[in-house]
Design an enzyme around this catalytic site. Structure first.
Site, PDB file in Angstrom:
ATOM      1  N   ASP A  73      37.492  43.510  37.962  1.00  0.00           N
ATOM      2  CA  ASP A  73      37.307  43.468  39.416  1.00  0.00           C
ATOM      3  C   ASP A  73      37.972  42.189  39.916  1.00  0.00           C
ATOM      4  O   ASP A  73      38.335  41.314  39.128  1.00  0.00           O
ATOM      5  CB  ASP A  73      35.794  43.455  39.739  1.00  0.00           C
ATOM      6  CG  ASP A  73      35.508  43.337  41.239  1.00  0.00           C
ATOM      7  OD1 ASP A  73      36.169  44.028  42.028  1.00  0.00           O
ATOM      8  OD2 ASP A  73      34.633  42.533  41.623  1.00  0.00           O
ATOM      9  N   SER A  74      38.069  42.082  41.242  1.00  0.00           N
ATOM     10  CA  SER A  74      38.598  40.842  41.821  1.00  0.00           C
ATOM     11  C   SER A  74      37.643  39.673  41.574  1.00  0.00           C
ATOM     12  O   SER A  74      38.055  38.519  41.636  1.00  0.00           O
ATOM     13  CB  SER A  74      38.767  41.028  43.327  1.00  0.00           C
ATOM     14  OG  SER A  74      37.516  41.358  43.894  1.00  0.00           O
TER      15      SER A  74
ATOM     16  N   CYS B 181      33.145  49.921  47.976  1.00  0.00           N
ATOM     17  CA  CYS B 181      33.403  48.560  47.494  1.00  0.00           C
ATOM     18  C   CYS B 181      32.295  48.247  46.509  1.00  0.00           C
ATOM     19  O   CYS B 181      31.114  48.524  46.787  1.00  0.00           O
ATOM     20  CB  CYS B 181      33.379  47.571  48.652  1.00  0.00           C
ATOM     21  SG  CYS B 181      33.527  45.842  48.143  1.00  0.00           S
TER      22      CYS B 181
ATOM     23  N   CYS C   8      36.861  48.132  40.844  1.00  0.00           N
ATOM     24  CA  CYS C   8      37.156  47.575  42.162  1.00  0.00           C
ATOM     25  C   CYS C   8      37.874  48.656  42.950  1.00  0.00           C
ATOM     26  O   CYS C   8      38.874  49.213  42.465  1.00  0.00           O
ATOM     27  CB  CYS C   8      38.063  46.356  41.977  1.00  0.00           C
ATOM     28  SG  CYS C   8      38.700  45.656  43.511  1.00  0.00           S
TER      29      CYS C   8
ATOM     30  N   GLU D 232      29.221  37.816  48.548  1.00  0.00           N
ATOM     31  CA  GLU D 232      29.583  36.765  47.567  1.00  0.00           C
ATOM     32  C   GLU D 232      28.906  35.442  47.917  1.00  0.00           C
ATOM     33  O   GLU D 232      28.537  34.671  47.049  1.00  0.00           O
ATOM     34  CB  GLU D 232      31.101  36.520  47.548  1.00  0.00           C
ATOM     35  CG  GLU D 232      31.925  37.608  46.923  1.00  0.00           C
ATOM     36  CD  GLU D 232      32.210  37.401  45.435  1.00  0.00           C
ATOM     37  OE1 GLU D 232      32.063  36.266  44.951  1.00  0.00           O
ATOM     38  OE2 GLU D 232      32.566  38.389  44.773  1.00  0.00           O
TER      39      GLU D 232
ATOM     40  N   HIS E 293      30.887  45.659  45.744  1.00  0.00           N
ATOM     41  CA  HIS E 293      29.886  44.670  46.164  1.00  0.00           C
ATOM     42  C   HIS E 293      28.711  45.325  46.900  1.00  0.00           C
ATOM     43  O   HIS E 293      27.623  44.764  46.970  1.00  0.00           O
ATOM     44  CB  HIS E 293      30.497  43.659  47.145  1.00  0.00           C
ATOM     45  CG  HIS E 293      31.359  42.630  46.504  1.00  0.00           C
ATOM     46  ND1 HIS E 293      32.573  42.912  45.942  1.00  0.00           N
ATOM     47  CD2 HIS E 293      31.162  41.302  46.343  1.00  0.00           C
ATOM     48  CE1 HIS E 293      33.099  41.802  45.467  1.00  0.00           C
ATOM     49  NE2 HIS E 293      32.258  40.811  45.696  1.00  0.00           N
TER      50      HIS E 293
HETATM   51  N1  DGL Z   1      34.988  44.547  44.758  1.00  0.00           N
HETATM   52  C1  DGL Z   1      36.140  44.807  45.588  1.00  0.00           C
HETATM   53  C2  DGL Z   1      36.236  46.297  45.886  1.00  0.00           C
HETATM   54  O1  DGL Z   1      35.504  47.110  45.289  1.00  0.00           O
HETATM   55  C3  DGL Z   1      36.094  44.116  46.931  1.00  0.00           C
HETATM   56  C4  DGL Z   1      36.205  42.656  46.962  1.00  0.00           C
HETATM   57  C5  DGL Z   1      37.563  42.148  47.263  1.00  0.00           C
HETATM   58  O2  DGL Z   1      38.084  42.338  48.375  1.00  0.00           O
HETATM   59  O3  DGL Z   1      38.116  41.531  46.369  1.00  0.00           O
HETATM   60  O4  DGL Z   1      37.031  46.696  46.702  1.00  0.00           O
END
Ligand code: DGL
Length: 268
Positions: free
Chosen positions: A11-12, A187, A74, A155, A189
Site C-alpha cells: 500500500d502507499s 480506499c 491500495c 492517517e 483506509h
Molecule cells: N490506501 C490508499 C487507497 O486505498 C489511499 C491512500 C493514498 O492516497 O495513498 O487508495
C-alpha cells in the site's frame, strides 16, 4: 512459486494493513511481507505514471523476498498499476488487486441498483470501477465521489470523533451520492470510519468494506493452486520506505495489534 513462500502485500502507507489484517485472520499460517510506501504517501494525489513506477519497484522488492503472491492493498495503486504489475511479475507470482473481488460482489448482490463509490482522486478519476461495473451489464446505476481529505484525516488519527464526523457528513451529503443503495469504500483506509458512515445512513445503505472479500478471493485462488502454506509458520515482516514513530503508533489501529516496522528505502 512454493506453498511455503510468503504473501506480499503493499500500500502507499499503513491503510493496507486493514487488508493484511483480514488476510492474517483468514490465513493465520501464512507469512506476510507488508510494504508501506510511506515515503511517497499519499498515492491518491500522484500521477498515474508515478504510482506505476512505485508499484513496479515494490513488486520487485516482494519478488526478491520470494513472495508467491502479491496483493495490491491500495485502490489507487490497483487502478493505476494492476495490469502493469501483472505483466511485470508474469509467472513469478500470483497478483491480486482490491477491485476485482468488489466488482464480483456487486455483480451478484447489486444488479439493477444504485451503487456509489468513494475513494481518492486517482481511484475515482481513473474510471476503473465504473468501466468494470458497467462491463457487468447488470444495469447498475453507478456514481462516484472523490473524497481526498479522508485518507490523510485518518492517517492523522481523526476518526470516530467530531472532526471526522463533520467531514464524513459533508462528503456523504453530496448530490452525486443521493439515493445510493450501496456504497463501496474504495480506499483501504476507510474501514476505520465505516461505523460513522453506517451511522450516517442509519443502516439503510449497505457499506461495502472490501478487506474481507479481498482476503477471501486470495484464499480461494491460492487454495485452488495448492499454494497455501502447510509447513512451518514464519514471522511476518513490515517494511516501510520511510520511518517515523507516528507510523508505528498508528499500525495498531489498522492491523489490530502493534507491529514493528523496518525501514527499507525504495531508492538508495
Ligand atoms: N490506501 C490508499 C487507497 O486505498 C489511499 C491512500 C493514498 O492516497 O495513498 O487508495
Amino acid at each position: 512459486m512454493e506453498a511455503s513462500s510468503p504473501i506480499g502485500i503493499f500500500d502507499s502507507g499503513i491503510g493496507g494493513l486493514t487488508v493484511a489484517r483480514a488476510v492474517k485472520n483468514l490465513m493465520p499460517n501464512e507469512q506476510l511481507i507488508y510494504f508501506g510506501d510511506t515515503a511517497h504517501l499519499p498515492y491518491g494525489d500522484k500521477s498515474t505514471a508515478s504510482i506505476q513506477a512505485y508499484s513496479v519497484k515494490i513488486a520487485d522488492v516482494l519478488l526478491r523476498a520470494r513472495c508467491k503472491a502479491i496483493l495490491i492493498a491500495c485502490n489507487s495503486a490497483s487502478t493505476a498499476a494492476f495490469e502493469l504489475v501483472k505483466a511485470y511479475v508474469a509467472s513469478r507470482a500470483k497478483v491480486f488487486d482490491v477491485i476485482e473481488p468488489v466488482v464480483d460482489y456487486v455483480s451478484v448482490h447489486h444488479g439493477g441498483k444504485k451503487v456509489g463509490l468513494i475513494g481518492t482522486k486517482q481511484t475515482v478519476n481513473s474510471g476503473v470501477y465504473r468501466q468494470k461495473i458497467e462491463a457487468l451489464n447488470k444495469r447498475v446505476q453507478f456514481s462516484s465521489l472523490a473524497t481526498p481529505l479522508l485518507a490523510p484525516m485518518i492517517e492523522e488519527g481523526f476518526h470516530n470523533n467530531q472532526i471526522s464526523q463533520v467531514i464524513v457528513e459533508n462528503y456523504l451529503e453530496d448530490e452525486e451520492l443521493r439515493g445510493v443503495e450501496a456504497l463501496i469504500l474504495g480506499c483501504t483506509h476507510y474501514p476505520l470510519i465505516k461505523a460513522q458512515i453506517d451511522s450516517f445512513y442509519d443502516g439503510s445503505v449497505e457499506v461495502i468494506d472490501s478487506s474481507e472479500m479481498v482476503a477471501q478471493a486470495t484464499f480461494t485462488a491460492l487454495n485452488s493452486l495448492g499454494l497455501l502454506n502447510t509447513g512451518e509458520k514464519r514471522k511476518d515482516r513490515f517494511l516501510v520506505s520511510d520511518y517515523t514513530p507516528s507510523f508505528e503508533n498508528t499500525t495498531k489501529l489498522f492491523f489490530g495489534k502493534e507491529v514493528s516496522l523496518e525501514k527499507y528505502p525504495l531508492w538508495e
